[in-house]
Design a protein around this motif. Structure first.
Motif, short mmCIF file in Angstrom:
data_model
loop_
_atom_site.label_atom_id
_atom_site.label_comp_id
_atom_site.label_asym_id
_atom_site.label_seq_id
_atom_site.Cartn_x
_atom_site.Cartn_y
_atom_site.Cartn_z
N ARG A 179 27.15 -14.68 21.32
CA ARG A 179 27.48 -14.52 23.56
C ARG A 179 26.17 -14.44 23.87
NH1 ARG A 179 32.57 -12.29 23.06
NH2 ARG A 179 31.45 -10.62 23.00
N LYS A 180 25.18 -13.83 23.21
CA LYS A 180 24.21 -12.83 23.49
C LYS A 180 23.22 -14.26 23.52
CE LYS A 180 20.22 -9.73 22.71
NZ LYS A 180 19.26 -10.61 22.65
N TRP A 185 23.85 -17.08 23.72
CA TRP A 185 24.29 -18.64 24.66
C TRP A 185 23.19 -17.61 25.65
CZ3 TRP A 185 23.48 -22.59 22.98
CH2 TRP A 185 25.10 -23.15 21.54
N ARG A 186 23.28 -16.48 25.72
CA ARG A 186 22.43 -16.13 27.39
C ARG A 186 21.54 -16.39 27.69
NH1 ARG A 186 27.68 -11.52 27.28
NH2 ARG A 186 25.61 -11.19 25.75
N ASP A 187 20.57 -15.48 26.44
CA ASP A 187 19.53 -16.30 26.03
C ASP A 187 18.66 -17.88 25.58
OD1 ASP A 187 19.42 -13.41 26.03
OD2 ASP A 187 19.29 -13.66 23.33
N TRP A 218 20.06 -19.98 28.38
CA TRP A 218 20.41 -20.15 29.44
C TRP A 218 19.11 -19.63 30.06
CZ3 TRP A 218 22.09 -24.19 32.46
CH2 TRP A 218 21.65 -23.83 33.92
N ARG A 219 18.96 -18.10 29.88
CA ARG A 219 18.40 -17.68 30.79
C ARG A 219 16.58 -17.90 30.20
NH1 ARG A 219 14.10 -13.90 29.65
NH2 ARG A 219 15.69 -13.29 27.17
N LYS A 267 16.07 -20.92 29.82
CA LYS A 267 15.89 -22.80 29.60
C LYS A 267 15.04 -23.84 30.75
CE LYS A 267 17.66 -22.28 34.97
NZ LYS A 267 17.59 -20.54 34.57
N GLN A 298 13.29 -7.60 25.42
CA GLN A 298 14.80 -6.94 24.98
C GLN A 298 14.71 -6.14 23.98
OE1 GLN A 298 16.55 -10.65 23.68
NE2 GLN A 298 16.51 -11.29 25.11
#
Length: 606
Positions: free
Chosen positions: A19-20, A22-24, A26-27, A29, A306
């Motif tokens: 999940r992390k 896919w969030r990364d 998108w962030r 992109k 991060q």
């Protein structure tokens, strides 16, 4: 039971990391999109060039095989048909076919400029052994008629010819009206170009095929021939066979035999393939290196921002491998997206590039192939270069202890740099000293930045380099050296009376004569077939230039070679050159090399 809990816990942890991930993505992109475009460009150009080269090679080899492209070509003045058996008996020779061929001038209605063509005979039964025709439209010429011809496709398209159209030709001094019965392609003329020309001109030069009986009658070649093509067995030694053929046809005015590699169409096609292979190495390398650099920058910044997340992950039990693998998956996903789009784009561009080549290099078909090994190589290069470019960042992320990662990144340890030690820094402004210190303290980053900027500048310059080079070459060759507006060539050497007739024509300002003789030049163990051009000593239309573009005087005796021909023969001014004339009585002379002339187009001598 504890093992099951451990597995469930491990699975939950992996889901959390995914999940992390896919969030990364998108962030980031915007950055991901930029890197993906670069990777896509690199993979697409690699696939495009390699697949096009493989496809053209397969297309050419298939066409050559299916339509019997010859291995050896021989031109001569005139020989009896009985000589064919003597050539056939040479060890290593497989098939032999004799032909009649000649250069003719065409008279095309509505086109006022000079047009010439090569007319070649085909057997009266329409089934040649070698260099067979692929009939695109229509049929072969009827052997019972002496006014039917088949023409090559490029020539037909340039003039808008169709079946049944007519034009005139001067065949052996006689004006004859010809009818087009077919439009064809031949492995002998994949690229059609006049022998003395520098580039193809499909509108002013073509190929005609006529029945052997009709052409032999026109040139008084009944029971004779002036052109031979043959194929060899796989284990035959080409050089020995060429020497034997030259000895056999020498009494009949042979101009020297040559192999397939020197046949003009095949040679130019091979040179184009070599350039395509070079391009397949250069351009994809640039894109892939840029992609690796961009990924390194993106991952370095991502990991730096991060640090606290990495510390938290390790505090919850994630190992160094789990953290490193997480960021490696991030890199691979970005690369995978670019590779997928690049492979699809490469196939599309490959078909487009193949179509462009088919406009000039005429094959009856185009066989597009993409070897699995090419895709595997593109994937391997892309992934390995991306991981290599981000290895340092991934390693740093995986090895950070949780306690250290929870704190902000410590300031770098600085030391006295070289500019302070040498005292140069006191002479520089404060901003300049800061720049110099950063460059010295980060030598690898500085070096890579310099290389990147250099490659970018080189890429931009190379895009305009070819245009400037061609413009300069044309200026030297056709403005400073060859100043004539028109060249008139005669089928046979003629007297100077023709010069005076040309000078008397309206609009002619000046005219000069020249004499061209086919020769074989030898120096030591090296040899080269070319021509000697005899030009007027005090001429103003054709000047020889040195590398400083100064005029090289025509010597009263001796020979002047072009600089590239000198390199091929390994000869320099002052050396003695063996000249074997390939026409007439074929004398052999020892001639001193007087000078070298700079010439960008052509490999010849004067």
């Amino acid at each position: 039971m504890p093992a099951q809990k451990s597995m469930l816990c491990k699975g939950f942890m992996m889901k959390a990391l995914n999940r992390k991930l896919w969030r990364d993505l998108w962030r980031m992109k915007g950055q991901v999109f930029a890197v993906t475009l670069v990777v896509m460009s690199g993979v697409a150009t690699f696939i495009m060039f390699i697949s096009t080269m493989d496809s053209l090679n397969l297309t050419r080899n298939t066409f050559y095989r299916d339509y019997g492209f010859a291995d050896v070509f021989v031109n001569l003045k005139r020989a009896p048909e009985s000589l064919k058996d003597k050539i056939k008996n040479i060890p290593g020779v497989n098939h032999v076919e004799t032909r009649v061929s000649a250069d003719v001038k065409l008279d095309i209605a509505g086109f006022s400029e000079p047009v010439t063509a090569r007319i070649v005979s085909i057997p009266d039964d329409g089934r040649p052994l070698l260099n067979r025709l692929y009939i695109r439209k229509g049929r072969l010429a009827d052997p019972a008629k002496d006014n039917e011809v088949v023409i090559n496709e490029n020539f037909a398209q340039e003039h808008g010819f169709g079946l049944g159209d007519r034009f005139a030709a001067i065949i052996n001094g006689k004006w004859k009206k010809l009818t087009i019965t077919g439009i064809a392609l031949s492995p002998e003329f994949v690229l059609l170009m006049r022998p003395e020309a520098m580039s193809p001109d499909f509108k002013r030069y073509g190929v005609l095929w006529m029945s052997r009986k009709a052409l032999s009658t026109s040139y008084n070649m009944d029971g004779a021939f002036n052109n031979v093509v043959l194929t060899l067995y796989p284990d035959a030694k080409l050089s020995d066979i060429l020497d034997e053929i030259d000895d056999i046809v020498k009494p009949y005015g042979g101009f020297g035999s040559y192999g397939r590699k020197d046949q003009i169409s095949h040679r130019l096609l091979s040179e184009e393939f070599r350039q395509l292979q070079t391009s397949s190495k250069i351009f994809p390398t640039i894109f892939i290196c840029v992609a690796a650099f961009l990924l390194n920058v993106v991952m370095s910044r991502t990991i730096n921002t991060q640090r606290e997340q990495i510390a938290a992950l390790k505090a919850f039990g994630y190992s160094n491998f789990d953290v490193g693998f997480h960021y490696a998956k991030l890199v691979v996903l970005i690369i995978f997206t670019g590779m997928t789009a690049g492979i699809a784009g490469g196939i599309w561009f490959g078909n487009m590039l193949g179509g462009i080549y088919m406009e000039v290099y005429r094959f009856p078909f185009f066989i597009y192939i993409l070897r699995p090994g090419v895709i595997a190589t593109a994937i391997l290069i892309s992934v390995s270069s991306a991981l290599a470019g981000t290895f340092h960042s991934l390693r740093r992320a995986a090895k950070q202890p949780p306690a250290e990662a929870m704190r902000p990144e410590p300031p770098a340890k600085y030391r006295v740099t070289l500019i302070e030690k040498t005292g140069i820094g006191r002479r520089l402004t404060q901003p300049t000293r800061i720049i110099a210190r950063n460059m010295e303290r980060r030598p690898v980053r500085t070096f890579l930045s310099i290389v990147g900027i250099a490659v970018a500048c080189a890429t931009m310059l190379s895009s305009g380099f070819f245009k400037d080079t061609i413009a300069y070459t044309v200026n030297v060759q056709f403005v400073l050296s060859q100043k004539e507006d028109m060249t008139v060539a005669f089928a046979e050497p003629t007297s100077r009376r023709a010069l005076f007739e040309l000078k008397s024509m309206q609009g002619v300002n000046n005219a000069e004569t020249f004499r061209t003789v086919p020769v074989k030049l030898r120096f030591g163990h090296r040899s080269y077939k070319t021509v000697i051009n005899g030009i007027e000593e005090d001429g103003r239309l054709h000047l020889l230039l040195d590398e400083n573009l100064k005029t090289v005087p025509v010597p009263p005796s001796g020979i002047v070679l072009t600089d590239y021909l000198g390199k091929i023969l390994g000869i320099k001014a002052g050396d003695m050159l063996t000249v074997e004339v390939l026409e007439g009585s074929k004398p052999v002379r020892q001639v001193p090399v007087v000078a070298m002339a700079k010439q960008y187009l052509g490999v010849t001598s004067y």
